[in-house]
Design an enzyme around this catalytic site. Structure first.
Site: not given
Lengths: 333, 355
Positions: A65, A196
């Site tokens: 992420h 995320e």
């Protein structure tokens, strides 16, 4: 590699505002990719290997992420002080006296209303950001603008320190693995995911779109090797961690086996990770569509979600090696 | 009436902790194979068994989800030969000290018997010493020397309950993992009953994985199978010592039919009508929010699936001595089989909202 890490960690891109970091990563991976695209949620999807695999070839998703935790302005008072709320898991004790930088480049500092005792930890509600403004009209920040920690990259030799090591270190491992992966029989998708830190949201949609056969995430994990830490068997410098469990997911036992065997066959040190709290993009990938066998390669990281997150350079290099070793051959689970 | 107890006891004698269900998958697959047309595993390990219906194609299907995974423990670190551990799924730590367990030692491949132990009060912080200890203070002793433990056990190794299943007086059975192997037994009873009944619909009997951690098996199998309706069977809280009458149901008075936003009211109505007509004892249970079952996942999988939840009353939830009345298993199995047999080819078109 350290220079690239500095560039990645000194870029400001809280969840939902990943355009800046996406452009930095895109510049690195574009020459290495067989295909590159950005999906509707802003995930940067990079394919390596054949697009229509043979029977043996597997479609593999590797997620790192690119967003980071941060703050978002919620109110500006008449004297130009900014009230805010958090994006992702930001702890108030990390914010007192901290410096942040807004997405538009404006720096600010954090302080609190007076506390009952000076040793108390302030709540987020008591804190405010001072950007040097003298009034609301003078304040260069509008409600809804986002900020992230301001903290320069620090090279301590083997140990490297920066804000947003979570998860720019995973992004670095993905980029370097892509660079080192000369060829693969697999249809590999490196996905630099968004959001995320606010609930593995980019991974969920990109996994739905890709419908991979298997996958893993590259993310940081916690540490057990500083004073007072207990019952967590992860130390810096002992190798990347192969995740068995975290707070939100049990890795697929077949993926764990694949990772362990690959690490041992290639002489790559690794640690076995049972993390009590927190989770990664892999959790979202596992439950997409009819299910995906997933795991995670973790980079041990001290002081996660502080402005000074620390990793070991050897762990990073070994994580790259393990990622390449996993992807360069056909996979049979 | 087929005798289900020996099969249930076999299910209660293996581990099959979430994400590591294989030992129990094999038992169930062996039992179901002669009762269905085909069996297969989902991409993350749920056992999906198809019993084809007799209706014209394209045939609608009903998915029945009973999770087969068990709660358990996992080694987090090893100190001086003692194992620190965490939970897989939710465990009531109050009951753990003194519990016999099996440590699945991955370095040696052995199943080591062990017991959960606690340090004496004087060795603990004053704030917790005399009270109920949380998981972080408990340890597992396998009786070996520290170097032997280090050679056999690794971080991440599984620990399962070793409590043997026991039939008590009053046609009651006690053991670990009756949540939710009791419901696997219910589904098995239903499949056996269906051997002598014709049913128009296809039946997907699914023993799901990972319910205790994420409802993962139900989410993914419901998406993959796309049934027209789904039924989740799981255990529910039976009245035990100190429990009140409004949050629990009596044990042995029949399975529960659940009402609430997780359940399609038309399915509830049909199940209740059927139970009344057949004079099968049942109880009603109201769950205003999350049912905490696979039904919560099936309802919102893919484009959404009308879902029913059936509960098997159970005492001492998430302990090694869960307790269920065998009669409730038989009743739920029969009701389920009758419901499946009653599904007409155009049942889906009849599903209506009565606002």
């Amino acid at each position: 590699m350290k220079q690239l890490l500095q560039k990645l960690t000194e870029t400001f891109s809280p969840s939902g505002y990943e355009a800046a970091i996406r452009e930095v990563i895109r510049a690195e991976v574009e020459p290495l990719a067989d295909e590159i695209r950005v999906d509707a949620l802003g995930n940067l999807i990079v394919r390596k290997g054949p697009s229509t695999g043979s029977e043996q070839a597997k479609k593999i998703m590797v997620a790192a992420h690119m967003d980071e935790i941060g703050l978002i302005a919620s109110h500006i008072d008449e004297n130009g002080f900014i009230r805010f709320t958090t994006i992702g898991g930001v702890y108030p004790q990390m914010l007192m006296g901290a410096r942040v930088r807004f997405y538009n480049g404006i720096p600010g500092i954090l302080y609190t209303e007076p506390l009952d005792a000076p040793t108390d930890t302030p709540s987020i509600e008591k804190m405010f950001i001072d950007v040097g403004a003298k009034s609301r009209a003078d304040c260069p920040i509008k409600i809804g603008e986002v900020a992230a920690f301001e903290r320069p990259f620090l090279d301590l030799g083997d140990r490297l320190v920066a804000k947003s090591m979570d998860d720019r270190i995973g992004c670095l491992v993905a980029i370097e693995a892509l660079r080192a992966l000369k060829s693969t029989p697999n249809e590999v998708y490196f996905v630099f995911t968004t959001q995320e830190e606010v609930g593995t949201r980019g991974a969920e949609t990109s996994a739905f779109g890709l419908d991979p056969d298997l996958g893993f995430s590259l993310d940081v994990t916690g540490w057990g090797d500083t004073p007072g830490r207990k019952h967590f068997d992860i130390a810096l410098g002992k190798g990347p961690a192969i995740k068995i469990k975290d707070g939100g997911m049990l890795s697929d036992p077949r993926i764990i086996q694949w990772m362990v065997k690959t690490a041992e066959a290639n002489g790559i040190p690794y640690q076995r990770e049972v993390l009590l709290g927190g989770t990664t993009d892999a959790r979202a990938m596992q439950l997409v569509r009819a299910g995906v066998p997933v795991g995670c390669i973790s980079i041990p990281c001290r002081y996660v979600h502080s402005p000074s997150e620390m990793v070991d350079y050897n762990d990073v290099q070994n994580a790259v090696k393990l990622t390449v070793a996993l992807l360069e051959n056909s996979v049979e689970l | 009436m087929p005798e289900i107890t020996p099969f249930l006891k076999s299910l209660l004698s293996v581990a099959g902790i979430s994400s590591y269900e294989t030992p129990v998958t094999q038992l169930i697959e062996k039992k179901w194979r002669p009762l269905v047309d085909e069996t297969r595993l989902s991409r993350i390990g749920s056992l999906e068994a198809l019993k084809r219906g007799s209706g014209p194609e394209p045939r609608p299907s009903i998915m029945v989800a009973t999770h087969m995974d068990a709660i358990g423990m996992m080694v987090t670190s090893i100190a001086d030969g003692f194992l620190h551990f965490t939970q897989v799924g939710g465990i009531d730590p109050r009951i753990l000290p003194g519990t016999p367990v099996i440590v699945h030692a991955s370095a040696s491949g052995e199943e080591l018997p062990g017991i959960v132990v606690m340090p004496p009060a004087r060795a603990l912080p004053a704030s917790v010493g005399d009270g109920v200890l949380g998981l972080e203070h408990l340890l597992i002793d396998v009786g070996l020397l520290p170097e032997e433990v280090a050679a056999k056990v690794r971080t991440g190794d599984l620990v399962s309950f070793a409590t043997e299943p026991k039939e008590l007086a009053g046609e009651v059975i006690s053991g670990h993992t009756l949540d939710n192997r009791a419901s696997v037994a219910v589904l098995t009873v239903a499949l056996e009953e269906l051997q002598n009944k014709s049913h128009a619909w296809d039946v997907w009997a699914v023993a799901t994985v990972q319910e205790e951690v994420s409802l993962g098996g139900a989410f993914t199998s419901a998406f993959g199978l796309r049934p027209q309706i789904a039924v989740a069977i799981d255990v529910t809280f039976a009245k035990g010592p100190g429990a009140n009458d409004w949050q629990t149901v009596p044990l042995g008075k029949g399975p529960t039919l659940t009402m609430g936003p997780n359940i399609h009211p038309y399915l509830f109505k049909k199940f209740e009508e059927l139970a009344k007509n057949l004079e099968i004892p049942y109880q009603t249970e109201v769950t205003p929010r999350h049912t905490g079952t696979d039904g919560y996942a099936t309802q919102v999988a893919a484009e959404g699936i009308p879902t029913m939840v059936i509960g098997i009353p159970l005492r001492y939830m998430h302990t090694p001595v869960e307790l269920v009345a065998l009669k409730d298993i038989q009743r739920a199995g029969r009701l389920l089989a009758e419901f499946i047999a009653s599904l007409e080819p155009d049942f889906v078109e009849k599903i209506v909202w009565e606002d």
